[in-house]
Design a protein around this motif. Structure first.
Motif, PDB file in Angstrom:
ATOM      1  N   THR A 145       2.889  -5.930  -5.092  1.00  0.00           N
ATOM      2  CA  THR A 145       2.204  -4.645  -5.208  1.00  0.00           C
ATOM      3  C   THR A 145       3.058  -3.511  -4.653  1.00  0.00           C
ATOM      4  OG1 THR A 145       1.047  -4.998  -3.086  1.00  0.00           O
ATOM      5  CG2 THR A 145      -0.069  -5.737  -5.089  1.00  0.00           C
ATOM      6  N   PHE A 146       3.821  -3.796  -3.588  1.00  0.00           N
ATOM      7  CA  PHE A 146       4.696  -2.752  -3.043  1.00  0.00           C
ATOM      8  C   PHE A 146       5.797  -2.410  -4.040  1.00  0.00           C
ATOM      9  CE2 PHE A 146       8.270  -1.142  -0.557  1.00  0.00           C
ATOM     10  CZ  PHE A 146       7.649  -0.146   0.180  1.00  0.00           C
ATOM     11  N   THR A 147       6.310  -3.404  -4.746  1.00  0.00           N
ATOM     12  CA  THR A 147       7.329  -3.141  -5.769  1.00  0.00           C
ATOM     13  C   THR A 147       6.748  -2.289  -6.886  1.00  0.00           C
ATOM     14  OG1 THR A 147       8.442  -5.242  -5.293  1.00  0.00           O
ATOM     15  CG2 THR A 147       8.927  -4.195  -7.413  1.00  0.00           C
ATOM     16  N   PHE A 148       5.528  -2.635  -7.348  1.00  0.00           N
ATOM     17  CA  PHE A 148       4.855  -1.811  -8.355  1.00  0.00           C
ATOM     18  C   PHE A 148       4.719  -0.371  -7.868  1.00  0.00           C
ATOM     19  CE2 PHE A 148       2.245  -5.540 -10.337  1.00  0.00           C
ATOM     20  CZ  PHE A 148       3.415  -6.058 -10.860  1.00  0.00           C
ATOM     21  N   GLY A 149       4.243  -0.228  -6.615  1.00  0.00           N
ATOM     22  CA  GLY A 149       4.023   1.100  -6.067  1.00  0.00           C
ATOM     23  C   GLY A 149       5.312   1.879  -5.866  1.00  0.00           C
ATOM     24  N   ALA A 150       6.369   1.198  -5.402  1.00  0.00           N
ATOM     25  CA  ALA A 150       7.649   1.877  -5.163  1.00  0.00           C
ATOM     26  C   ALA A 150       8.270   2.363  -6.468  1.00  0.00           C
ATOM     27  CB  ALA A 150       8.609   0.935  -4.439  1.00  0.00           C
ATOM     28  N   VAL A 151       8.197   1.531  -7.511  1.00  0.00           N
ATOM     29  CA  VAL A 151       8.731   1.936  -8.813  1.00  0.00           C
ATOM     30  C   VAL A 151       7.952   3.130  -9.360  1.00  0.00           C
ATOM     31  CG1 VAL A 151       9.012   1.212 -11.221  1.00  0.00           C
ATOM     32  CG2 VAL A 151       9.665  -0.334  -9.372  1.00  0.00           C
ATOM     33  N   SER A 173       2.529  12.367   4.697  1.00  0.00           N
ATOM     34  CA  SER A 173       1.407  12.133   3.781  1.00  0.00           C
ATOM     35  C   SER A 173       1.891  11.747   2.388  1.00  0.00           C
ATOM     36  CB  SER A 173       0.548  13.394   3.706  1.00  0.00           C
ATOM     37  OG  SER A 173      -0.492  13.242   2.758  1.00  0.00           O
ATOM     38  N   TYR A 174       2.930  12.420   1.943  1.00  0.00           N
ATOM     39  CA  TYR A 174       3.466  12.131   0.609  1.00  0.00           C
ATOM     40  C   TYR A 174       4.093  10.738   0.557  1.00  0.00           C
ATOM     41  CZ  TYR A 174       5.872  13.019  -3.821  1.00  0.00           C
ATOM     42  OH  TYR A 174       6.302  12.956  -5.125  1.00  0.00           O
ATOM     43  N   GLY A 175       4.806  10.372   1.607  1.00  0.00           N
ATOM     44  CA  GLY A 175       5.429   9.056   1.648  1.00  0.00           C
ATOM     45  C   GLY A 175       4.427   7.923   1.700  1.00  0.00           C
ATOM     46  N   PHE A 176       3.251   8.187   2.273  1.00  0.00           N
ATOM     47  CA  PHE A 176       2.227   7.153   2.384  1.00  0.00           C
ATOM     48  C   PHE A 176       1.545   6.869   1.049  1.00  0.00           C
ATOM     49  CE2 PHE A 176       2.499   7.030   6.927  1.00  0.00           C
ATOM     50  CZ  PHE A 176       1.898   5.826   7.273  1.00  0.00           C
ATOM     51  N   ARG A 177       1.885   7.626   0.014  1.00  0.00           N
ATOM     52  CA  ARG A 177       1.278   7.369  -1.286  1.00  0.00           C
ATOM     53  C   ARG A 177       1.629   5.981  -1.809  1.00  0.00           C
ATOM     54  NH1 ARG A 177       1.398  12.850  -5.023  1.00  0.00           N
ATOM     55  NH2 ARG A 177      -0.073  14.052  -3.755  1.00  0.00           N
ATOM     56  N   VAL A 178       2.868   5.591  -1.598  1.00  0.00           N
ATOM     57  CA  VAL A 178       3.279   4.273  -2.081  1.00  0.00           C
ATOM     58  C   VAL A 178       2.545   3.178  -1.320  1.00  0.00           C
ATOM     59  CG1 VAL A 178       5.265   4.150  -0.525  1.00  0.00           C
ATOM     60  CG2 VAL A 178       5.251   2.808  -2.615  1.00  0.00           C
ATOM     61  N   ILE A 179       2.268   3.409  -0.028  1.00  0.00           N
ATOM     62  CA  ILE A 179       1.513   2.440   0.761  1.00  0.00           C
ATOM     63  C   ILE A 179       0.059   2.421   0.322  1.00  0.00           C
ATOM     64  CG2 ILE A 179       0.773   1.848   3.102  1.00  0.00           C
ATOM     65  CD1 ILE A 179       3.340   3.082   4.136  1.00  0.00           C
ATOM     66  N   SER A 180      -0.474   3.597   0.019  1.00  0.00           N
ATOM     67  CA  SER A 180      -1.853   3.689  -0.457  1.00  0.00           C
ATOM     68  C   SER A 180      -2.038   2.900  -1.743  1.00  0.00           C
ATOM     69  CB  SER A 180      -2.225   5.157  -0.685  1.00  0.00           C
ATOM     70  OG  SER A 180      -3.505   5.277  -1.271  1.00  0.00           O
ATOM     71  N   LEU A 181      -1.074   3.005  -2.643  1.00  0.00           N
ATOM     72  CA  LEU A 181      -1.152   2.258  -3.902  1.00  0.00           C
ATOM     73  C   LEU A 181      -1.077   0.757  -3.661  1.00  0.00           C
ATOM     74  CD1 LEU A 181       1.101   4.208  -6.447  1.00  0.00           C
ATOM     75  CD2 LEU A 181      -1.321   3.685  -6.715  1.00  0.00           C
ATOM     76  N   SER A 182      -0.058   0.333  -2.945  1.00  0.00           N
ATOM     77  CA  SER A 182       0.224  -1.097  -2.836  1.00  0.00           C
ATOM     78  C   SER A 182      -0.748  -1.839  -1.927  1.00  0.00           C
ATOM     79  CB  SER A 182       1.658  -1.306  -2.351  1.00  0.00           C
ATOM     80  OG  SER A 182       1.868  -0.641  -1.122  1.00  0.00           O
ATOM     81  N   VAL A 183      -1.043  -1.288  -0.763  1.00  0.00           N
ATOM     82  CA  VAL A 183      -1.880  -1.990   0.207  1.00  0.00           C
ATOM     83  C   VAL A 183      -3.321  -2.092  -0.293  1.00  0.00           C
ATOM     84  CG1 VAL A 183      -2.814  -1.914   2.543  1.00  0.00           C
ATOM     85  CG2 VAL A 183      -0.413  -1.402   2.151  1.00  0.00           C
ATOM     86  N   ARG A 184      -3.831  -1.053  -0.933  1.00  0.00           N
ATOM     87  CA  ARG A 184      -5.204  -1.087  -1.431  1.00  0.00           C
ATOM     88  C   ARG A 184      -5.399  -2.267  -2.390  1.00  0.00           C
ATOM     89  NH1 ARG A 184      -5.443   3.557  -3.012  1.00  0.00           N
ATOM     90  NH2 ARG A 184      -6.881   4.572  -1.579  1.00  0.00           N
ATOM     91  N   LEU A 185      -4.505  -2.406  -3.344  1.00  0.00           N
ATOM     92  CA  LEU A 185      -4.622  -3.487  -4.317  1.00  0.00           C
ATOM     93  C   LEU A 185      -4.438  -4.843  -3.650  1.00  0.00           C
ATOM     94  CD1 LEU A 185      -4.855  -4.501  -7.227  1.00  0.00           C
ATOM     95  CD2 LEU A 185      -2.418  -4.024  -7.520  1.00  0.00           C
ATOM     96  N   PHE A 186      -3.427  -4.957  -2.811  1.00  0.00           N
ATOM     97  CA  PHE A 186      -3.137  -6.218  -2.121  1.00  0.00           C
ATOM     98  C   PHE A 186      -4.316  -6.680  -1.270  1.00  0.00           C
ATOM     99  CE2 PHE A 186      -1.824  -7.278   2.297  1.00  0.00           C
ATOM    100  CZ  PHE A 186      -1.568  -8.635   2.123  1.00  0.00           C
TER     101      PHE A 186
END
Length: 250
Positions: A119-125, A166-179
């Motif tokens: 999920t982190f890879t999905f979010g980072a891409v 806050s902007y950098g945490f967007r990738v964490i918001s995407l990946s961690v929520r799904l995971f």
């Protein structure tokens, strides 16, 4: 003696096929089910678009429904009439997350979206792609996104720092929520199913009482199927919001 398995055992990454160097170079269950997800998406889209007719069949209705759903999401969220431009990526993203979640609900399968690395890879891409879109649309002017309009000059360093974090945490918001959602739901199902099985093994009155956790498992399974699709929707909506911010500097 009954062997008790950990509810987290289902999330272990294990090799399923060695490439000749032991476990150093092998295809893991994550990669294997990733290929299955891609094949399943290809099969669904192929069945839905092959021999398409004016009066759609069931597969065609399913594919067209998802198509219209994601397209309307892109149009409504990304303002300025630019939503359709990014529809192909949004459609693939929705199908990938939804199919990964749904296949993970099949017994003895593996949920690739329960792996934070995936999920982190999905979010980072996705995060990288959004920033490329922003840079292409606005160039260096995109940096104004991190400075609220009409803010006092004295507060600029603090505000920019807060906005960057806050902007950098967007990738964490995407990946961690799904995971977290996929892992927690599957772990809960395993715990309740194991509890029911243990009660059945005890016999007597516990055999009858085991029906209660078993019914809860059945109900939660239905709820998990809904959550599987809902998480794909939430993921795609968030990507649309991030794209809208990048394009329109909101």
């Amino acid at each position: 003696m009954t062997m008790i398995h950990s509810p987290l055992e289902q999330f272990e990454v294990t090799p399923v096929w060695s490439l000749g160097f032991g476990e150093t170079l092998a295809i893991t269950n994550t990669a294997f089910f990733g290929f299955i997800v891609m094949f399943a998406i290809f099969a669904v889209l192929s069945f839905g678009t092959k021999n398409a007719t004016v009066v759609p069949n069931r597969w065609q209705t399913l594919v067209e429904g998802v198509f219209e759903f994601v397209l309307s999401m892109a149009r409504d969220t990304i303002t300025g009439g630019k939503g359709e431009k990014y529809f192909p990526y949004l459609f693939v993203t929705f199908m990938l997350v939804a199919m990964s979640n749904l296949i993970g609900m099949i017994p003895y399968s593996f949920t690739i979206t329960s792996q934070l690395a995936v999920t982190f890879t999905f979010g980072a891409v996705t995060f990288l792609g959004v920033n490329i879109v922003a840079a292409r649309e606005h160039g260096l002017h995109f940096l104004s996104f991190f400075l609220p309009k009409d803010s006092p000059v004295a507060l600029w360093p603090m505000l920019v720092g807060i906005e960057l974090v806050s902007y950098g945490f967007r990738v964490i918001s995407l990946s961690v929520r799904l995971f977290v959602n996929m892992m927690a739901g599957h772990a809960l199902l395993k715990i309740l199913a194991g509890f029911s099985w243990t009660m059945i093994g005890l016999g007597g009155i516990f055999y009858l009482l085991s029906a209660f956790p078993l019914l809860v498992v059945i109900a939660l399974t239905g709820m998990e199927l809904g959550i599987a699709v809902l998480q794909a929707y939430v993921w795609t909506v968030l990507v649309c919001i991030y794209l809208n911010d990048a394009i329109n500097l909101h």
